[in-house]
Motif scaffolding. Structure first.
Motif, PDB file in Angstrom:
ATOM      1  N   ALA A  94       0.832  -1.202   0.000  1.00 45.95           N
ATOM      2  CA  ALA A  94       0.000   0.000   0.000  1.00 45.95           C
ATOM      3  C   ALA A  94       0.867   1.253   0.000  1.00 45.95           C
ATOM      4  CB  ALA A  94      -0.924  -0.002   1.214  1.00 45.95           C
ATOM      5  N   LYS A  95       1.899   1.278   0.830  1.00 48.04           N
ATOM      6  CA  LYS A  95       2.768   2.449   0.919  1.00 48.04           C
ATOM      7  C   LYS A  95       3.515   2.680  -0.388  1.00 48.04           C
ATOM      8  CE  LYS A  95       6.206   4.712   3.862  1.00 48.04           C
ATOM      9  NZ  LYS A  95       6.972   4.618   5.131  1.00 48.04           N
ATOM     10  N   LYS A  96       3.947   1.608  -1.014  1.00 43.62           N
ATOM     11  CA  LYS A  96       4.643   1.739  -2.294  1.00 43.62           C
ATOM     12  C   LYS A  96       3.735   2.400  -3.330  1.00 43.62           C
ATOM     13  CE  LYS A  96       6.768  -1.029  -5.976  1.00 43.62           C
ATOM     14  NZ  LYS A  96       7.069  -2.400  -6.457  1.00 43.62           N
ATOM     15  N   GLN A  97       2.480   1.946  -3.393  1.00 46.13           N
ATOM     16  CA  GLN A  97       1.540   2.492  -4.371  1.00 46.13           C
ATOM     17  C   GLN A  97       1.187   3.945  -4.061  1.00 46.13           C
ATOM     18  OE1 GLN A  97      -1.838  -0.137  -4.536  1.00 46.13           O
ATOM     19  NE2 GLN A  97      -0.641  -1.884  -5.226  1.00 46.13           N
TER      20      GLN A  97
ATOM     21  N   GLU B   6       4.172   6.295  -4.790  1.00 42.10           N
ATOM     22  CA  GLU B   6       4.328   6.482  -6.234  1.00 42.10           C
ATOM     23  C   GLU B   6       3.258   7.434  -6.754  1.00 42.10           C
ATOM     24  OE1 GLU B   6       4.275   2.644  -8.033  1.00 42.10           O
ATOM     25  OE2 GLU B   6       6.322   2.134  -7.433  1.00 42.10           O
ATOM     26  N   TYR B   7       2.039   7.275  -6.268  1.00 44.02           N
ATOM     27  CA  TYR B   7       0.923   8.124  -6.699  1.00 44.02           C
ATOM     28  C   TYR B   7       1.175   9.587  -6.328  1.00 44.02           C
ATOM     29  CZ  TYR B   7      -3.894   9.835  -7.113  1.00 44.02           C
ATOM     30  OH  TYR B   7      -5.026  10.540  -7.458  1.00 44.02           O
ATOM     31  N   LEU B   8       1.702   9.811  -5.118  1.00 41.60           N
ATOM     32  CA  LEU B   8       1.944  11.173  -4.629  1.00 41.60           C
ATOM     33  C   LEU B   8       3.330  11.697  -4.993  1.00 41.60           C
ATOM     34  CD1 LEU B   8       0.362  10.839  -1.060  1.00 41.60           C
ATOM     35  CD2 LEU B   8      -0.648  11.915  -3.082  1.00 41.60           C
ATOM     36  N   ASN B   9       4.130  10.844  -5.664  1.00 42.12           N
ATOM     37  CA  ASN B   9       5.486  11.217  -6.075  1.00 42.12           C
ATOM     38  C   ASN B   9       6.341  11.625  -4.873  1.00 42.12           C
ATOM     39  OD1 ASN B   9       7.552  11.587  -7.975  1.00 42.12           O
ATOM     40  ND2 ASN B   9       7.048  13.755  -8.249  1.00 42.12           N
ATOM     41  N   LEU B  10       6.361  10.753  -3.871  1.00 44.68           N
ATOM     42  CA  LEU B  10       7.134  11.000  -2.652  1.00 44.68           C
ATOM     43  C   LEU B  10       8.347  10.087  -2.597  1.00 44.68           C
ATOM     44  CD1 LEU B  10       4.260  11.145   0.005  1.00 44.68           C
ATOM     45  CD2 LEU B  10       5.538  13.081  -0.930  1.00 44.68           C
ATOM     46  N   SER B  11       9.432  10.583  -2.041  1.00 40.92           N
ATOM     47  CA  SER B  11      10.605   9.732  -1.808  1.00 40.92           C
ATOM     48  C   SER B  11      10.319   8.827  -0.626  1.00 40.92           C
ATOM     49  CB  SER B  11      11.837  10.594  -1.522  1.00 40.92           C
ATOM     50  OG  SER B  11      11.679  11.301  -0.303  1.00 40.92           O
ATOM     51  N   LYS B  12      10.980   7.677  -0.582  1.00 41.38           N
ATOM     52  CA  LYS B  12      10.647   6.667   0.422  1.00 41.38           C
ATOM     53  C   LYS B  12      10.960   7.110   1.847  1.00 41.38           C
ATOM     54  CE  LYS B  12      15.048   4.166  -0.087  1.00 41.38           C
ATOM     55  NZ  LYS B  12      15.650   2.838  -0.387  1.00 41.38           N
ATOM     56  N   ASN B  13      11.837   8.108   2.018  1.00 39.21           N
ATOM     57  CA  ASN B  13      12.186   8.575   3.360  1.00 39.21           C
ATOM     58  C   ASN B  13      11.274   9.687   3.871  1.00 39.21           C
ATOM     59  OD1 ASN B  13      14.418   6.813   3.575  1.00 39.21           O
ATOM     60  ND2 ASN B  13      15.682   8.228   2.376  1.00 39.21           N
ATOM     61  N   THR B  14      10.347  10.134   3.029  1.00 39.91           N
ATOM     62  CA  THR B  14       9.413  11.193   3.437  1.00 39.91           C
ATOM     63  C   THR B  14       8.393  10.640   4.426  1.00 39.91           C
ATOM     64  OG1 THR B  14       9.606  12.210   1.248  1.00 39.91           O
ATOM     65  CG2 THR B  14       7.750  12.903   2.624  1.00 39.91           C
ATOM     66  N   ARG B  15       8.013  11.454   5.396  1.00 37.89           N
ATOM     67  CA  ARG B  15       6.970  11.081   6.333  1.00 37.89           C
ATOM     68  C   ARG B  15       5.681  11.778   5.903  1.00 37.89           C
ATOM     69  NH1 ARG B  15       8.842  10.529  12.450  1.00 37.89           N
ATOM     70  NH2 ARG B  15       7.229   8.920  12.244  1.00 37.89           N
TER      71      ARG B  15
ATOM     72  N   ALA C  67      -4.806  13.802  -2.480  1.00 38.35           N
ATOM     73  CA  ALA C  67      -5.042  12.359  -2.485  1.00 38.35           C
ATOM     74  C   ALA C  67      -6.528  12.032  -2.580  1.00 38.35           C
ATOM     75  CB  ALA C  67      -4.457  11.731  -1.226  1.00 38.35           C
ATOM     76  N   THR C  68      -7.337  13.008  -2.964  1.00 38.65           N
ATOM     77  CA  THR C  68      -8.788  12.824  -3.006  1.00 38.65           C
ATOM     78  C   THR C  68      -9.194  11.740  -3.995  1.00 38.65           C
ATOM     79  OG1 THR C  68      -9.259  15.080  -2.305  1.00 38.65           O
ATOM     80  CG2 THR C  68     -10.979  13.962  -3.539  1.00 38.65           C
ATOM     81  N   ASP C  69      -8.519  11.656  -5.118  1.00 41.90           N
ATOM     82  CA  ASP C  69      -8.893  10.689  -6.144  1.00 41.90           C
ATOM     83  C   ASP C  69      -8.185   9.351  -6.007  1.00 41.90           C
ATOM     84  OD1 ASP C  69     -10.709  12.382  -7.430  1.00 41.90           O
ATOM     85  OD2 ASP C  69      -9.129  13.349  -8.578  1.00 41.90           O
ATOM     86  N   TYR C  70      -7.367   9.198  -4.949  1.00 45.04           N
ATOM     87  CA  TYR C  70      -6.724   7.898  -4.756  1.00 45.04           C
ATOM     88  C   TYR C  70      -7.800   6.865  -4.421  1.00 45.04           C
ATOM     89  CZ  TYR C  70      -3.516   4.261  -3.421  1.00 45.04           C
ATOM     90  OH  TYR C  70      -2.851   3.066  -3.366  1.00 45.04           O
ATOM     91  N   MET C  71      -7.621   5.648  -4.907  1.00 48.89           N
ATOM     92  CA  MET C  71      -8.690   4.654  -4.901  1.00 48.89           C
ATOM     93  C   MET C  71      -9.211   4.285  -3.515  1.00 48.89           C
ATOM     94  SD  MET C  71      -8.783   0.963  -6.845  1.00 48.89           S
ATOM     95  CE  MET C  71      -7.319   0.322  -6.019  1.00 48.89           C
ATOM     96  N   ASP C  72      -8.337   4.017  -2.549  1.00 47.10           N
ATOM     97  CA  ASP C  72      -8.788   3.428  -1.290  1.00 47.10           C
ATOM     98  C   ASP C  72      -8.194   4.158  -0.087  1.00 47.10           C
ATOM     99  OD1 ASP C  72      -9.513   1.751   0.847  1.00 47.10           O
ATOM    100  OD2 ASP C  72      -9.353  -0.050  -0.358  1.00 47.10           O
TER     101      ASP C  72
END
Length: 384
Positions: free
Chosen positions: A199-202, A205-214, A272-277
């Motif tokens: 879930a976090k990976k998806q 990627e959707y929000l274009n965030l680096s993996k170390n971002t909180r 993130a309003t249009d994110y699926m779940d």
């Protein structure tokens, strides 16, 4: 248009449409057919998604599983798993709606569709705990109560997340006297089991965030007059407070309510309003900032920080009110930016955990982590 007149017209339309569909009642009900609808066809999400995925694994092709959507083309990816994807404005959908043995929804069902004898309706609802008032507990005007009753018709079983939800929401607010599966919310199984990596990976990627971002999620609930609500928090001030208290680099994502998709936040925050779940977002977020949303229950199951930002508390209390005093909830309550900043900076993790545990005990949590399988097994038994 006057709201009362609008409601009366909806009621009249619903009864007239049911009459027009009378010939379709001659179609035989298909015992192995199951239809899912989430948030009135807007999403592939929530409890219906969790149940559907569990059912796909258990049924192994022995059931016909269908989903109905407003924009069916967006969800064709489900077909690779053997799911029938329907446009809810098509004649094919009407056929499935009147011939499916089991129908699963997470909100009120379409009032213009007949409820046939021989069909089994599962209402999962879309919130846990017991917080803001819903249904007849809101003291709605006569015509609105009538329209809500029409939408609630036909339920054979409800799901419950807690004893408080059973008593206050399902029994009192919905006036439902039938069967309740007190197994927890299927959508929360992943939260309880900590299944966050995919879930976090998806989400990232959707929000274009680096993996170390909180990530902090800001998700206000629905109001009857959303266009008049403009009291959003100071996002820059909030980010600074989160960084000071928890460390690291932070980003804030806004999630609009499913009934109100317009993102009118005039600030630098992610959308993130249009994110699926929503559950994916909760799994991915380190902090939730909301107001009266039942997502506070879901987030508390993961023992993650929740902060309430309620600048319109008095107005909301007058409009809808709560089952229990909001000040008794185990989430720091702020009515302005200064109070929110102080709540974040003074956050105590150990105090939070103890408060959450007591809250779950007080409300009588039924969350099991196995709700999806329990409901899927029930559907299988009803389709034999």
């Amino acid at each position: 248009m006057n709201k009362t007149l609008d409601t009366i017209l909806k009621i009249a339309y619903s009864y007239a449409y049911r009459m027009l569909l009378t010939p379709l009642r001659l179609l035989p009900i298909q015992k192995r057919r199951v239809l899912f609808v989430s948030f009135r066809g807007k999403q592939y999400s929530c409890n219906p998604r969790a149940i559907s995925e569990a059912l796909l694994k258990k049924a192994k092709g022995s059931l016909e599983i269908a989903w109905a959507f407003h924009e069916a083309e967006k969800f064709r990816f489900l077909e690779k798993d053997g799911v029938k994807v329907l446009s809810d404005s098509s004649f094919e959908f009407l056929k499935y709606a009147l011939t499916s043995r089991v129908i699963v929804t997470n909100t009120y069902y379409k009032p213009h569709l007949p409820r046939r004898k021989g069909q089994f309706f599962i209402r999962t609802w879309h919130g846990g705990g017991a917080y803001k008032r819903v249904g007849k507990a809101q003291n709605l005007p006569f015509w609105e109560r009538m329209f809500v009753k029409m939408q609630q018709e036909g339920a054979n079983v409800y799901l419950s997340s807690s004893r408080a939800f059973t008593d206050m929401t399902i029994r009192e607010a919905f006036g439902y006297t039938g069967e309740i599966l007190e197994c927890g919310m299927p959508r929360n199984d992943r939260l309880i089991k900590g299944e966050y990596q995919e879930a976090k990976k998806q989400v990232f990627e959707y929000l274009n965030l680096s993996k170390n971002t909180r990530l902090a999620l800001y998700a206000p609930t629905y109001r009857d007059n959303m266009d008049a609500y403009g009291q959003y928090p100071d996002f820059a001030r909030m980010e600074k407070a989160l960084k000071t208290r928890f460390g690291g680099e932070w980003k804030i994502a806004y999630r609009g309510h499913h009934v109100y998709y317009k993102n009118n936040v005039q600030a630098e925050c992610l959308n993130a309003t249009d994110y699926m779940d929503m559950q994916d977002l909760l799994l991915s977020a380190d902090v939730l900032i909301t107001d009266y949303s039942s997502s506070i229950w879901d987030m508390s199951l993961m023992m993650k920080p929740v902060f309430l930002f309620c600048p319109d508390l008095n107005a909301y209390r007058a409009e809808r009110d709560f089952f229990t005093d909001i000040h008794s909830w185990p989430f720091p309550l702020s009515e302005n930016d200064e109070e929110l900043e102080k709540s974040i900076l003074s956050f105590d993790e150990e105090k939070m955990k103890k408060a959450y545990e007591n809250h779950h005990k007080t409300l009588g949590s039924f969350e099991s982590g196995n709700a999806s399988d329990i409901v899927a097994d029930r559907i299988n038994s009803e389709c034999r």
